[in-house]
Design an enzyme around this catalytic site. Structure first.
Site, short mmCIF file in Angstrom:
data_model
loop_
_atom_site.label_atom_id
_atom_site.label_comp_id
_atom_site.label_asym_id
_atom_site.label_seq_id
_atom_site.Cartn_x
_atom_site.Cartn_y
_atom_site.Cartn_z
N THR A 114 7.06 5.05 0.75
CA THR A 114 6.40 6.25 0.21
C THR A 114 6.11 7.27 1.31
OG1 THR A 114 5.32 4.92 -1.50
CG2 THR A 114 4.34 7.06 -1.02
N LYS A 119 1.28 -5.33 4.98
CA LYS A 119 1.68 -6.11 6.17
C LYS A 119 1.59 -5.38 7.49
CE LYS A 119 6.69 -6.02 5.32
NZ LYS A 119 7.88 -6.86 5.21
N ARG A 173 24.19 11.26 -6.67
CA ARG A 173 24.26 10.66 -5.34
C ARG A 173 25.44 9.71 -5.13
NH1 ARG A 173 18.17 9.25 -3.77
NH2 ARG A 173 17.74 11.48 -3.61
N ALA A 221 8.88 9.67 2.05
CA ALA A 221 9.52 10.43 0.97
C ALA A 221 9.46 11.92 1.29
CB ALA A 221 8.85 10.14 -0.36
N GLU A 265 17.54 18.99 -6.83
CA GLU A 265 18.26 17.90 -6.15
C GLU A 265 19.46 17.49 -6.98
OE1 GLU A 265 15.69 14.75 -4.69
OE2 GLU A 265 14.20 16.21 -4.06
N HIS A 308 21.96 6.87 0.21
CA HIS A 308 21.67 8.31 0.28
C HIS A 308 22.80 8.95 1.08
CE1 HIS A 308 19.72 12.12 0.85
NE2 HIS A 308 18.70 11.73 0.08
N GLY A 313 11.80 14.69 -0.58
CA GLY A 313 12.14 15.64 -1.65
C GLY A 313 10.99 15.91 -2.59
N GLY A 314 10.43 14.86 -3.21
CA GLY A 314 9.30 15.06 -4.11
C GLY A 314 9.36 14.22 -5.37
N GLU A 328 9.22 0.33 -6.55
CA GLU A 328 10.63 0.04 -6.27
C GLU A 328 10.98 -1.43 -6.43
OE1 GLU A 328 12.11 2.08 -2.82
OE2 GLU A 328 14.00 0.96 -2.84
N SER A 330 0.82 -1.21 0.00
CA SER A 330 0.00 0.00 0.00
C SER A 330 0.85 1.26 0.00
CB SER A 330 -0.95 -0.01 1.21
OG SER A 330 -0.20 -0.10 2.41
N HIS A 388 19.52 3.17 0.72
CA HIS A 388 18.32 3.98 0.52
C HIS A 388 17.38 3.40 -0.52
CE1 HIS A 388 15.99 7.69 0.38
NE2 HIS A 388 16.23 7.83 -0.91
N LEU A 431 9.44 8.05 -7.31
CA LEU A 431 7.99 8.24 -7.19
C LEU A 431 7.38 8.41 -8.58
CD1 LEU A 431 7.86 10.65 -4.09
CD2 LEU A 431 7.35 8.21 -4.12
P1 FAD Z 1 6.49 1.35 -0.73
O1 FAD Z 1 6.04 2.73 -0.63
O2 FAD Z 1 7.66 0.96 0.10
O3 FAD Z 1 5.28 0.39 -0.35
C1 FAD Z 1 5.46 -0.99 -0.21
C2 FAD Z 1 4.27 -1.57 0.49
O4 FAD Z 1 4.33 -3.00 0.46
C3 FAD Z 1 4.17 -1.21 1.96
O5 FAD Z 1 2.82 -0.93 2.23
C4 FAD Z 1 4.60 -2.48 2.68
O6 FAD Z 1 4.08 -2.63 3.97
C5 FAD Z 1 4.04 -3.52 1.75
N1 FAD Z 1 4.65 -4.85 1.82
C6 FAD Z 1 5.95 -5.18 1.67
N2 FAD Z 1 6.10 -6.51 1.77
C7 FAD Z 1 4.87 -7.03 1.96
C8 FAD Z 1 4.38 -8.34 2.14
N3 FAD Z 1 5.16 -9.42 2.14
N4 FAD Z 1 3.05 -8.52 2.33
C9 FAD Z 1 2.20 -7.44 2.38
N5 FAD Z 1 2.63 -6.17 2.23
C10 FAD Z 1 3.94 -5.97 2.01
N6 FAD Z 1 11.75 8.83 -4.00
C11 FAD Z 1 11.45 9.92 -4.72
O7 FAD Z 1 11.20 9.82 -5.92
N7 FAD Z 1 11.38 11.14 -4.10
C12 FAD Z 1 11.63 11.31 -2.78
O8 FAD Z 1 11.54 12.41 -2.27
C13 FAD Z 1 11.98 10.18 -2.01
N8 FAD Z 1 12.28 10.30 -0.69
C14 FAD Z 1 12.52 9.16 0.03
C15 FAD Z 1 12.75 9.27 1.40
C16 FAD Z 1 12.92 8.13 2.17
C17 FAD Z 1 13.18 8.25 3.65
C18 FAD Z 1 12.87 6.86 1.57
C19 FAD Z 1 13.05 5.61 2.38
C20 FAD Z 1 12.67 6.74 0.20
C21 FAD Z 1 12.50 7.89 -0.57
N9 FAD Z 1 12.29 7.80 -1.95
C22 FAD Z 1 12.00 8.93 -2.67
C23 FAD Z 1 12.11 6.52 -2.60
C24 FAD Z 1 10.60 6.25 -2.73
O9 FAD Z 1 9.95 6.75 -1.59
C25 FAD Z 1 10.28 4.79 -2.87
O10 FAD Z 1 11.07 4.21 -3.87
C26 FAD Z 1 8.81 4.63 -3.26
O11 FAD Z 1 8.00 5.27 -2.30
C27 FAD Z 1 8.45 3.17 -3.36
O12 FAD Z 1 7.06 3.07 -3.50
P2 FAD Z 1 6.42 1.63 -3.61
O13 FAD Z 1 4.96 1.84 -3.70
O14 FAD Z 1 7.10 0.86 -4.65
O15 FAD Z 1 6.82 0.92 -2.21
C1 SIN Z 2 15.44 13.10 -0.71
O1 SIN Z 2 14.52 13.84 -0.36
O2 SIN Z 2 16.63 13.39 -0.61
C2 SIN Z 2 15.11 11.76 -1.27
C3 SIN Z 2 14.88 11.88 -2.70
C4 SIN Z 2 14.96 10.55 -3.38
O3 SIN Z 2 15.27 9.54 -2.78
O4 SIN Z 2 14.72 10.55 -4.59
#
Ligand code: FAD
Ligand code: SIN
Length: 542
Positions: A45, A37, A281, A48, A115, A235, A50-51, A366, A12, A342, A383
């Site tokens: 997400t 989970k 980075r 996150a 960035e 990071h 930066g944006g 991701e 989610s 990261h 994102l």
């Molecule tokens: P996620 O958002 O990680 O969601 C994964 C979901 O899967 C979660 O709900 C989790 O609980 C669930 N899950 C996992 N395994 C299971 C399982 N076995 N069973 C059930 N559920 C499960 N990227 C940018 O582009 N810009 C930013 O500014 C940025 N800032 C960031 C800051 C931080 C601190 C971090 C950690 C990352 C950042 N990133 C940023 C990277 C970006 O946030 C992620 O790559 C992106 O949000 C991933 O989205 P997603 O939906 O693929 O996974």
């Molecule tokens: C950040 O805000 O520095 C994270 C941005 C990213 O991971 O893309």
């Protein structure tokens, strides 16, 4: 418990929720389930800062965004994928706004942050809480859908696969709720794996606890290929706060003038790259690593205190408050920072519609490897990729669902009906988890060597074998499920890193410090045991 849906989505975060709400909206007569989970919001997400990178100003262009992405990706991005995702950026931002996301606006226009690696300002954001705002809006949209059920505190254990006319198909997933002590088989013609990243495979990471690489491990076990897992992005600036939860100091802080310096106050980035603090980075993380090794210190400093307190508090309210809570006023003092694992540029191989080697199994976000990020991801492109893929994948998955009957139900997983007496050994589980994560941080970090890779591989193979033998004898728990996945993903990361005998992007290895385009300008693809190329059109990708 058996449950049947037309679409199940595991995860989610931005990818899973965007996909789920779009399908539920377009197909009101079809049923959709999201399995997640922990709490619904608990995801990478949500943290996150930066944006989202997107071409939004008259002085920017698609060509520039594409060129920045390709340059930072160090020769491994798939240009066609990059072009499509970048071109779809502005439409994506509009769709998020229509769903209810409120981005920061300044004088009637989106406020665009800067960035590392970007040649201009192009990061749309919601102050420094972009992810939280996106989660809020997407969850609200999902909750409005009557045909969408949300299963929180439910962990997917493994994918259900079966043979259909000689090709492997996914028919859903087995899941377990620790709170309810209940196993479920979720059956569906379409399974979307949106489980996010693998940061928890490392000891020092910006990722929350949920990021244990479950999706990569499940897909590999089910028979899908994975690619480019050696490219782990560190990071450069996680807050140095060893006794407390990891906390990111956004790259946007450097975009607003923040400067890196060592303990002697020397601004060192000019030594390493013409873009100084806003270099890509991998360059900044390696520069900090070099400085730390030279001085023997545990952290460097990031200073933004030359900007006014009013500006800092408005632009970075979350970073300001969290640092203050930990005893540091960033309007007055520099911030101690250290690089941390990261983001995974690699993952389950997929095309832009999220299609994998297995029919009926889609991935996005991701967990996927589309070729967008190559050997190093451009900041805030994650994102963007996640939403664009979720959007495209929804169209492909709808078409697939409408052409299929409901899957024939395969027998339930061994674990569910196992008669093996179960013993709980929590100490072994937590010890193994800690050992793997430490080993990965120490041996598979920013600078690698063949010797260390080999040592790490020997050890992880032994641990993985032991886990696989005691996995079924343990009472089901999140701890054992995640440990098995962490060990599997660690093994895949080490194997990928050992294959690549050159230094490129995020993979820097002292034995092969040069780039070798002749031999290595290609993806590192790992095939699961017994892998057979899919014969159907659906399974042919890239
Ligand atoms: P996620 O958002 O990680 O969601 C994964 C979901 O899967 C979660 O709900 C989790 O609980 C669930 N899950 C996992 N395994 C299971 C399982 N076995 N069973 C059930 N559920 C499960 N990227 C940018 O582009 N810009 C930013 O500014 C940025 N800032 C960031 C800051 C931080 C601190 C971090 C950690 C990352 C950042 N990133 C940023 C990277 C970006 O946030 C992620 O790559 C992106 O949000 C991933 O989205 P997603 O939906 O693929 O996974
Ligand atoms: C950040 O805000 O520095 C994270 C941005 C990213 O991971 O893309």
């Amino acid at each position: 418990m058996e449950r049947k849906y037309d679409f199940i989505i595991i995860g989610s975060g931005i990818a899973g929720l965007f996909f789920a709400q779009k399908i539920a909206e377009l197909l009101p007569d079809r049923t959709v389930a999201v399995i997640t989970k922990k709490r619904e919001t608990e995801s990478n997400t949500n943290y996150a800062q930066g944006g989202i990178a997107s071409v939004m100003s008259g002085t920017d262009s698609f060509d520039l965004h594409v060129a920045d992405t390709l340059r930072v990706g160090a020769g491994l991005c798939h240009p066609r994928v990059v072009e499509q995702i970048v071109k779809y950026g502005p439409a994506t931002i509009r769709k998020l706004v229509d769903i209810g996301v409120k981005f920061t606006v300044s004088r009637g226009e989106y406020d665009l942050g800067r960035e590392g690696g970007h040649s201009t300002n192009r990061v749309v954001h919601a102050a420094d809480l972009t992810g939280r705002e996106i989660e809020r809006a997407l969850l609200a949209a999902c909750r409005r859908k009557k045909n969408l059920d949300m299963y929180r505190d439910t962990i997917a254990l493994d994918l259900i696969t079966y043979l259909h006319r000689g090709a492997k198909r996914c028919g859903g997933a087995y899941a377990f709720s620790e709170k309810k002590k209940e196993f479920s088989s979720f059956y569906a013609p379409v399974t979307m794996l949106a489980t996010g990243g693998i940061g928890q495979v490392y000891y020092h990471t910006t990722n929350p606890n949920i990021a244990t690489g479950d999706g990569v491990a499940m897909a590999y076990r089910a028979g899908a290929r994975v690619a480019n897992l050696e490219f782990i992005q560190f990071h450069p600036t996680a807050l140095y706060s060893p006794k407390q939860k990891a906390f990111l100091i956004s790259e946007a802080v450097r975009g607003e003038g923040g400067v890196l310096m060592n303990s002697a106050g020397v601004k060192f980035m000019k030594k390493y790259h013409p873009q100084k603090d806003l270099a890509p980075r991998d360059v900044v993380a390696r520069a900090i690593d070099t400085e730390l090794k030279a001085t023997g210190e545990d952290y460097v400093f990031l200073d933004i205190s030359h900007r006014t307190p009013a500006f800092i508090k408005k632009r970075f309210p979350n970073i300001y408050k969290e640092c203050l809570r930990r005893g540091l006023d960033i309007t007055r003092k520099p911030i101690p920072v250290v690089p941390s694992a990261h983001y995974s540029c690699g993952g389950v191989m997929a095309d832009l519609h999220g299609r994998t080697d297995i029919e009926g199994l889609y991935v996005c976000g991701e967990v996927a490897c589309t070729g967008m990020h190559g050997a190093n991801r451009l900041a805030s492109n994650s994102l963007l990729e996640a939403v664009v893929m979720a959007d495209f994948a929804a169209d492909a998955a709808i078409e697939f669902r409408e052409s299929q009957k409901f899957p024939e139900v395969p027998p339930a997983e061994e674990w569910l009906h196992s008669s093996i007496p179960r013993m709980s050994d929590r100490i072994v589980i937590s010890h193994d988890r800690r050992e793997i994560r430490r080993l990965m941080s120490d041996y598979l970090g920013i600078v690698r060597s063949s010797d260390r890779l080999q040592m790490a591989h020997e050890r992880v193979k032994v641990i993985l074998k032991a886990i696989n033998s005691y996995y079924l004898c343990q009472p089901a728990s999140y701890a054992i499920v995640e440990l098995r996945n962490i060990a599997q993903v660690a093994e895949l990361v080490i194997r990928s890193a050992s294959r690549r005998k050159e230094s490129r992007g995020l993979h820097y290895i002292t034995d092969y410090p040069e780039l070798n385009d002749d031999k290595w300008k290609r993806d590192t693809i790992l095939k699961p045991p017994g892998y057979k190329a899919a014969r159907s059109k659906h399974g042919k990708r890239r």
